[in-house]
Design a protein around this motif. Structure first.
Motif, mmCIF file in Angstrom:
data_model
loop_
_atom_site.group_PDB
_atom_site.id
_atom_site.type_symbol
_atom_site.label_atom_id
_atom_site.label_comp_id
_atom_site.label_asym_id
_atom_site.label_seq_id
_atom_site.Cartn_x
_atom_site.Cartn_y
_atom_site.Cartn_z
ATOM 1 N N ALA A 118 -101.644 -12.113 -5.598
ATOM 2 C CA ALA A 118 -101.403 -12.894 -6.579
ATOM 3 C C ALA A 118 -100.170 -13.421 -6.907
ATOM 4 O O ALA A 118 -99.829 -14.755 -7.370
ATOM 5 N N ALA A 119 -99.223 -12.645 -6.739
ATOM 6 C CA ALA A 119 -97.777 -12.959 -7.007
ATOM 7 C C ALA A 119 -97.401 -13.958 -5.745
ATOM 8 O O ALA A 119 -96.528 -15.065 -6.190
ATOM 9 N N ALA A 120 -97.739 -13.907 -4.657
ATOM 10 C CA ALA A 120 -97.543 -15.176 -3.517
ATOM 11 C C ALA A 120 -98.447 -16.333 -4.183
ATOM 12 O O ALA A 120 -97.687 -17.484 -4.014
ATOM 13 N N ASP A 121 -99.571 -16.392 -4.394
ATOM 14 C CA ASP A 121 -100.232 -17.428 -5.082
ATOM 15 C C ASP A 121 -99.343 -18.164 -6.181
ATOM 16 O O ASP A 121 -99.142 -19.507 -6.295
ATOM 17 N N PHE A 122 -99.115 -17.471 -7.107
ATOM 18 C CA PHE A 122 -98.465 -17.853 -8.219
ATOM 19 C C PHE A 122 -96.773 -18.696 -7.756
ATOM 20 O O PHE A 122 -96.668 -19.582 -8.238
ATOM 21 N N TYR A 123 -96.344 -17.910 -6.985
ATOM 22 C CA TYR A 123 -94.930 -18.440 -6.536
ATOM 23 C C TYR A 123 -95.220 -19.664 -5.784
ATOM 24 O O TYR A 123 -94.413 -20.683 -6.092
ATOM 25 N N GLN A 124 -96.196 -19.881 -5.001
ATOM 26 C CA GLN A 124 -96.476 -20.775 -4.439
ATOM 27 C C GLN A 124 -96.884 -22.069 -5.240
ATOM 28 O O GLN A 124 -96.495 -23.416 -4.702
ATOM 29 N N LEU A 125 -97.592 -21.485 -6.277
ATOM 30 C CA LEU A 125 -97.932 -22.737 -7.195
ATOM 31 C C LEU A 125 -96.727 -23.250 -8.004
ATOM 32 O O LEU A 125 -96.364 -24.518 -8.185
ATOM 33 N N VAL A 126 -95.748 -22.416 -8.382
ATOM 34 C CA VAL A 126 -94.548 -22.710 -9.081
ATOM 35 C C VAL A 126 -93.659 -23.528 -8.151
ATOM 36 O O VAL A 126 -92.933 -24.726 -8.438
ATOM 37 N N GLU A 127 -93.675 -23.206 -6.854
ATOM 38 C CA GLU A 127 -92.689 -24.075 -5.855
ATOM 39 C C GLU A 127 -93.366 -25.243 -5.378
ATOM 40 O O GLU A 127 -92.839 -26.406 -5.548
ATOM 41 N N ALA A 128 -94.766 -25.541 -5.713
ATOM 42 C CA ALA A 128 -95.355 -27.039 -5.505
ATOM 43 C C ALA A 128 -95.255 -27.915 -6.500
ATOM 44 O O ALA A 128 -94.987 -29.084 -6.523
ATOM 45 N N PHE A 129 -95.530 -27.205 -7.807
ATOM 46 C CA PHE A 129 -95.616 -28.054 -8.951
ATOM 47 C C PHE A 129 -94.132 -28.145 -9.369
ATOM 48 O O PHE A 129 -93.775 -28.934 -10.210
ATOM 49 N N GLY A 130 -93.308 -27.185 -9.094
ATOM 50 C CA GLY A 130 -91.838 -27.372 -9.761
ATOM 51 C C GLY A 130 -91.544 -26.416 -10.896
ATOM 52 O O GLY A 130 -92.535 -26.491 -11.966
ATOM 53 N N PRO A 131 -90.649 -25.700 -10.982
ATOM 54 C CA PRO A 131 -90.404 -24.981 -12.311
ATOM 55 C C PRO A 131 -90.236 -25.641 -13.615
ATOM 56 O O PRO A 131 -90.689 -25.320 -14.508
ATOM 57 N N GLY A 132 -89.708 -26.974 -13.433
ATOM 58 C CA GLY A 132 -89.877 -27.874 -14.671
ATOM 59 C C GLY A 132 -91.437 -28.278 -15.132
ATOM 60 O O GLY A 132 -91.263 -28.479 -16.308
ATOM 61 N N ASN A 133 -92.338 -28.083 -14.186
ATOM 62 C CA ASN A 133 -93.535 -28.227 -14.700
ATOM 63 C C ASN A 133 -94.440 -27.061 -14.708
ATOM 64 O O ASN A 133 -95.563 -27.137 -15.015
ATOM 65 N N THR A 134 -93.633 -26.012 -14.957
ATOM 66 C CA THR A 134 -94.450 -24.688 -15.172
ATOM 67 C C THR A 134 -93.883 -23.923 -16.574
ATOM 68 O O THR A 134 -92.615 -23.947 -16.827
ATOM 69 N N SER A 135 -94.686 -23.381 -17.176
ATOM 70 C CA SER A 135 -94.567 -22.660 -18.473
ATOM 71 C C SER A 135 -94.946 -21.394 -18.455
ATOM 72 O O SER A 135 -96.240 -21.288 -17.826
ATOM 73 N N ILE A 136 -94.123 -20.412 -18.895
ATOM 74 C CA ILE A 136 -94.805 -18.886 -18.875
ATOM 75 C C ILE A 136 -94.837 -18.539 -20.349
ATOM 76 O O ILE A 136 -93.757 -18.518 -21.019
ATOM 77 N N LEU A 137 -95.744 -18.362 -20.714
ATOM 78 C CA LEU A 137 -96.178 -17.948 -22.154
ATOM 79 C C LEU A 137 -96.532 -16.575 -22.206
ATOM 80 O O LEU A 137 -97.555 -16.140 -21.763
ATOM 81 N N ILE A 138 -95.788 -15.731 -22.984
ATOM 82 C CA ILE A 138 -95.968 -14.150 -23.086
ATOM 83 C C ILE A 138 -96.224 -14.260 -24.480
ATOM 84 O O ILE A 138 -95.657 -14.201 -25.416
ATOM 85 N N VAL A 139 -97.452 -13.497 -24.844
ATOM 86 C CA VAL A 139 -97.996 -13.145 -26.310
ATOM 87 C C VAL A 139 -98.337 -11.863 -26.469
ATOM 88 O O VAL A 139 -98.570 -11.194 -25.512
ATOM 89 N N LYS A 140 -98.339 -11.372 -27.699
ATOM 90 C CA LYS A 140 -98.922 -9.886 -28.029
ATOM 91 C C LYS A 140 -100.371 -9.858 -27.430
ATOM 92 O O LYS A 140 -100.837 -9.015 -26.866
#
Length: 151
Positions: free
Chosen positions: A129-151
């Motif tokens: 899963a981490a490899a898939d997520f990393y590749q997604l962020v790499e493909a779409f770009g960090p500027g097009n990625t949001s990480i939302l952490i909620v309780k």
């Protein structure tokens, strides 16, 4: 093998979604080329949407009682295919996507602990899963990625 296939599928998906966004114009641009990774601390899961479409749901391990995972909305600040923690005895952090100081989404080899708090504050994923997520962020770009952490 799984990672290579996932990388190809992610790259094909990214290209197809980019083409669709261009073809259908600005009317659909609100979600075009965007990744949102929503981490629920109470449920210990990460839900990933790509261009507004639910794509993945993965078990995570976040901060334990003594180590908080920060809440809020973040953008990736840096990425490392392999990182070693300077704070925790050079612990390996494969496929690290850092989002706040030393906090990152990254792979863990302690997969039996996924689904419950166990980390020093990072968001830990199964290595695939981490490899898939990393590749997604790499493909779409960090500027097009949001990480939302909620309780």
């Amino acid at each position: 093998m799984h990672t290579a296939i996932s990388a190809k599928l992610i790259n094909i998906t990214a290209a197809a979604l980019t083409g669709a966004a261009l073809l259908f114009g600005a009317g659909n641009a609100a979600h075009a080329n965007q990744i949102v990774a929503k981490v629920s601390l109470s449920q210990q899961i990460m839900e990933v949407t790509v261009d507004g479409r639910p794509t993945y749901t993965w078990k995570v391990s976040t901060g334990d009682r003594r180590h908080i995972t920060p809440t809020g909305s973040f953008k990736p600040t840096r990425m490392h295919e392999m990182w070693y923690s300077k704070k925790y005895d050079n612990a390996p952090m494969p496929h690290s996507v850092f989002f706040s100081g030393g906090y990152a989404v990254h792979a863990t080899y302690a997969i039996s602990r996924l689904g419950r708090p166990a980390s020093h504050g990072c968001v830990r994923l199964h290595p695939d899963a981490a490899a898939d997520f990393y590749q997604l962020v790499e493909a779409f770009g960090p500027g097009n990625t949001s990480i939302l952490i909620v309780k």
